[in-house]
Scaffold this motif. Structure first.
Motif, PDB file in Angstrom:
ATOM      1  N   ASP A  70      66.077  93.246 105.531  1.00 14.63           N
ATOM      2  CA  ASP A  70      67.507  93.097 105.302  1.00 14.63           C
ATOM      3  C   ASP A  70      67.982  93.870 104.075  1.00 14.63           C
ATOM      4  O   ASP A  70      69.173  94.074 103.900  1.00 14.63           O
ATOM      5  N   LYS A  71      67.088  94.258 103.214  1.00 13.98           N
ATOM      6  CA  LYS A  71      67.457  94.932 101.980  1.00 13.98           C
ATOM      7  C   LYS A  71      67.880  96.373 102.272  1.00 13.98           C
ATOM      8  O   LYS A  71      67.233  97.092 103.011  1.00 13.98           O
ATOM      9  N   LEU A  72      69.006  96.777 101.692  1.00 13.07           N
ATOM     10  CA  LEU A  72      69.512  98.128 101.895  1.00 13.07           C
ATOM     11  C   LEU A  72      68.885  99.077 100.888  1.00 13.07           C
ATOM     12  O   LEU A  72      68.618  98.709  99.744  1.00 13.07           O
ATOM     13  N   GLY A  73      68.693 100.305 101.315  1.00 14.62           N
ATOM     14  CA  GLY A  73      68.181 101.325 100.426  1.00 14.62           C
ATOM     15  C   GLY A  73      69.285 101.877  99.535  1.00 14.62           C
ATOM     16  O   GLY A  73      70.471 101.612  99.724  1.00 14.62           O
ATOM     17  N   LYS A  74      68.887 102.677  98.529  1.00 11.84           N
ATOM     18  CA  LYS A  74      69.834 103.235  97.564  1.00 11.84           C
ATOM     19  C   LYS A  74      70.886 104.106  98.244  1.00 11.84           C
ATOM     20  O   LYS A  74      72.075 104.023  97.939  1.00 11.84           O
ATOM     21  N   GLN A  77      71.925 103.974 101.319  1.00 18.07           N
ATOM     22  CA  GLN A  77      72.832 103.145 102.116  1.00 18.07           C
ATOM     23  C   GLN A  77      73.850 102.435 101.232  1.00 18.07           C
ATOM     24  O   GLN A  77      75.028 102.351 101.574  1.00 18.07           O
ATOM     25  N   VAL A  78      73.385 101.944 100.088  1.00 16.26           N
ATOM     26  CA  VAL A  78      74.290 101.269  99.150  1.00 16.26           C
ATOM     27  C   VAL A  78      75.323 102.252  98.624  1.00 16.26           C
ATOM     28  O   VAL A  78      76.521 101.944  98.550  1.00 16.26           O
ATOM     29  N   ASP A  79      74.883 103.464  98.254  1.00 15.90           N
ATOM     30  CA  ASP A  79      75.813 104.479  97.760  1.00 15.90           C
ATOM     31  C   ASP A  79      76.847 104.842  98.820  1.00 15.90           C
ATOM     32  O   ASP A  79      78.037 105.020  98.513  1.00 15.90           O
ATOM     33  N   LYS A  80      76.416 104.949 100.051  1.00 14.38           N
ATOM     34  CA  LYS A  80      77.344 105.284 101.143  1.00 14.38           C
ATOM     35  C   LYS A  80      78.388 104.181 101.312  1.00 14.38           C
ATOM     36  O   LYS A  80      79.574 104.463 101.486  1.00 14.38           O
ATOM     37  N   LEU A  81      77.943 102.913 101.257  1.00 11.53           N
ATOM     38  CA  LEU A  81      78.889 101.796 101.376  1.00 11.53           C
ATOM     39  C   LEU A  81      79.872 101.765 100.207  1.00 11.53           C
ATOM     40  O   LEU A  81      81.070 101.527 100.399  1.00 11.53           O
ATOM     41  N   ARG A  82      79.381 102.027  99.007  1.00 17.52           N
ATOM     42  CA  ARG A  82      80.263 102.053  97.837  1.00 17.52           C
ATOM     43  C   ARG A  82      81.285 103.173  97.938  1.00 17.52           C
ATOM     44  O   ARG A  82      82.460 102.990  97.602  1.00 17.52           O
ATOM     45  N   ALA A  83      80.855 104.332  98.405  1.00 16.79           N
ATOM     46  CA  ALA A  83      81.773 105.469  98.555  1.00 16.79           C
ATOM     47  C   ALA A  83      82.844 105.145  99.590  1.00 16.79           C
ATOM     48  O   ALA A  83      84.023 105.443  99.389  1.00 16.79           O
ATOM     49  N   ARG A  84      82.436 104.530 100.682  1.00 17.17           N
ATOM     50  CA  ARG A  84      83.399 104.172 101.725  1.00 17.17           C
ATOM     51  C   ARG A  84      84.401 103.152 101.190  1.00 17.17           C
ATOM     52  O   ARG A  84      85.603 103.260 101.426  1.00 17.17           O
TER      53      ARG A  84
END
Length: 81
Positions: free
Chosen positions: A54-58, A60-67
């Motif tokens: 369930d843990k997101l990679g770096k 993936q987290v950066d992509k979500l933050r950018a969105r």
């Protein structure tokens, strides 16, 4: 093959315990305890794997933050307009 040997051993001990062999009853209890411990260990070893899935990679987290940042910016621009 190892599981089959263990199952045959368990059945032999079971039959001996059923016929009244006290030593076989003691061995049967030990075998059952061992199997239960192995099952508990197997279940415990699976839990961390599920948690890590369930843990997101770096990236993936950066992509979500950018969105999210882009959505916030667009909302702010719409509000100003």
């Amino acid at each position: 093959a190892q599981d089959q040997r263990e199952a045959r051993r368990l059945m032999r001990v079971w039959d001996m315990a059923e016929s009244g062999n006290v030593g076989a009853e003691r061995v049967l209890a030990q075998l059952i305890d061992r199997q239960e411990r192995m099952e508990i260990e197997r279940r415990l070893s699976e839990k961390p794997k599920a948690a890590n899935a369930d843990k997101l990679g770096k990236k993936q987290v950066d992509k979500l933050r950018a969105r999210d940042a882009e959505a916030d910016l667009m909302a702010e621009l719409d509000q100003e307009a």
